[in-house]
Design an enzyme around this catalytic site. Sequence first.
Site, PDB file in Angstrom:
ATOM      1  N   HIS A  65       0.837  -1.194   0.000  1.00 49.65           N
ATOM      2  CA  HIS A  65       0.000   0.000   0.000  1.00 49.65           C
ATOM      3  C   HIS A  65       0.870   1.240   0.000  1.00 49.65           C
ATOM      4  CE1 HIS A  65       0.849  -0.890   4.233  1.00 49.65           C
ATOM      5  NE2 HIS A  65       0.775   0.408   4.460  1.00 49.65           N
ATOM      6  N   CYS A 204       1.596   3.678  12.296  1.00 53.11           N
ATOM      7  CA  CYS A 204       2.597   3.186  11.353  1.00 53.11           C
ATOM      8  C   CYS A 204       2.950   4.327  10.405  1.00 53.11           C
ATOM      9  CB  CYS A 204       2.078   1.973  10.578  1.00 53.11           C
ATOM     10  SG  CYS A 204       0.727   2.330   9.432  1.00 53.11           S
TER      11      CYS A 204
END
Length: 693
Positions: A65, A204
């Site tokens: 991603h 993250c």
Amino acid sequence: MSDMITAELVDLDLSATTKEAAARALAERMVALGRVTDLEGFLADVAAREAQMPTGLDGGIGIPHCRSAHVTEPTLAFGRSAAGIDFGAADGPADLIFLIAAPAGADDAHLTILSSLARQLMNAEFTGALRSVGGAGTAAALIRGDVTPADVEAGEASPDSADSAQPTADSVAAPVAASADAATDTTAPDAGARPFRIVAVTSCPTGIAHTYMAAESLENAGREAGVELVVETQGSAGFTRLDPAVVAAADGVIFAHDVPVRDKDRFAGKPTVDVGVKAGINRPAELIAEVREKAARGEVTAAAPASGSTPVERSGDSTEGYGTKLRKWLMSGVSYMVPFVAAGGLLIALGFAIGGYKINKAPSVMDHFIWTQADSWGALLFQIGGVAFGFLVPVLAGYIAYGMADRPGLVPGFVGGAISLTINAGFLGGLAAGLIAGGVVLGIQKVRIPAALRGIMPVVVIPLISSAIVGFLMFVVIGKPIASAQKGLTDWLNGLTGTNAILLGALLGLMMCFDLGGPVNKVAYTFATAGIAVSNPSDSAMKIMAAVMAAGMVPPLAMALATTVRGKLFTPTERENGKAAWVLGISFISEGAIPFAAADPLRVIPSAMVGGAITGSLSMTFDATLRAPHGGIFVVPLIGNPLLYLVAIAAGVCVSTAMVVVLKGLRKPAAGTPASEPGETAAAPGAKQPVAA
């Protein structure tokens, strides 16, 4: 809202055998639907995110991603692989692959939907249904939330009806909302016994997938363990702070993060477990057990000071010694300074390339600029770069002080750095000014102030007093000795010839390759850039800059070459990383070798250091010079003696490659282990994130 995933974005027979090929196959479907405008540009963004941390998860899931300027709208593509594809997960290859594409400026609603998918991937029924679903339309509907795993198992979902349904944020997020409600349900079977309470924070680098998957995993484990667990997800869509009452009532804290936790001081004084975000996904039960054990022992983190913690303390361990903190303070200043170095240095180098080496004597472009003359454009670039370079020392000093004392340290730090330039104390003066400014502010903050004056302290009193003290010390007390030391260092560098210069090149080469973007690497790089951070650097300074950049290119190029000539000595993942290392190496990004060093440090790091030392010494021997602080192979036209410079790099790369091949070849695999699989289980997710050297 258009469908984020449709049947056209599903491949239930994904034939790719590598993660790069899988990403390309799914991205091509996005291109066909107009969701991605530049296939290669988008895949480069995906690869850059993958280089930060592998996106494979336990349970056979891969979630490549990224955010990308080449994405027109948030999009999901799903592929199912019968053979499995290695995405770096500890338990083996992934058979369910989700490619998540978000525009660079995706809005909160879209990011919420993407995060909802990430949470669903922690649901075994959901992933089981994806493995058994028979049609692309049904798979897309299942991912959107239009059908349930039970519908798929019962065979009640038809691809045609599934495709006709329009997804909404509510339909996709519904399973997550239900699980979140269950996680925050504080009803206990026994009203007389209060369950153990945990608050957690997950985050993250991208803030789309791992953040929410860790949250879901922790919540599920909390329910199984019979504890109350509430998670604050600090993702791309922003975050809502936990209720202070919830934090105050918590018995323990779990941080599962790969970026600094925002407002971390809220959780001080409680038993705390601090790990990476993948640990929150892969072993949540262990983290819950660990925080309960710490609570039972009465082990808590230190309470935050009344004035709040500094940026360095928020990103580190409060029990660190002053030596470690000093290193972090200095690196804080260097990290903010490096972009000014890169921009200013490259602009100055381009100015020389376009206008010639006398461009530094050109008049101001405000007084003389002719649009059709190359010399005018060269002068413009040179003068812009000179202005950028003028910020180096103030930024260095200001952000060292910021690392120590937060925002109140910025003003005296910048003032001290500017004074350092005024008195010709250079970078040594900037280092001293930053440390003094931070120390002065911390000292002022410890003084007890009447309540009536506290409101004006940060905007008037602290900047005024700290700037006056720092200015006095720099002008009157320590400025002259530091300026003399700076001049002595400059004269020494200018006098380096012969053996001394070669030895310095070898030393800088060793430093550049020791920790691959870490503190030692940054010390060597800062030392080099300090020498060229003037409008007319000396030949010695430019030789040092050339040696440093050449040595920094050796480790990733050597690992790339080694995986090419002796691929059987490396794991499949390392061979794939080797392909990316070619690009990173020629771009002077030493961190391209980190995955190899993390997996096999005793063989890779010494090999890289030897090659770097050879390259650094040869560069100095060949009298190669460089005016640009960055750029790798792309600034070769700006290098003095470019052909010999390339020879120096090639020599170091060949030596490093030969050493690592020999050392790896001497390693005997364990019984029953194929020779082509050494280090297969070595994990590199904990390696540092790339930061351009």
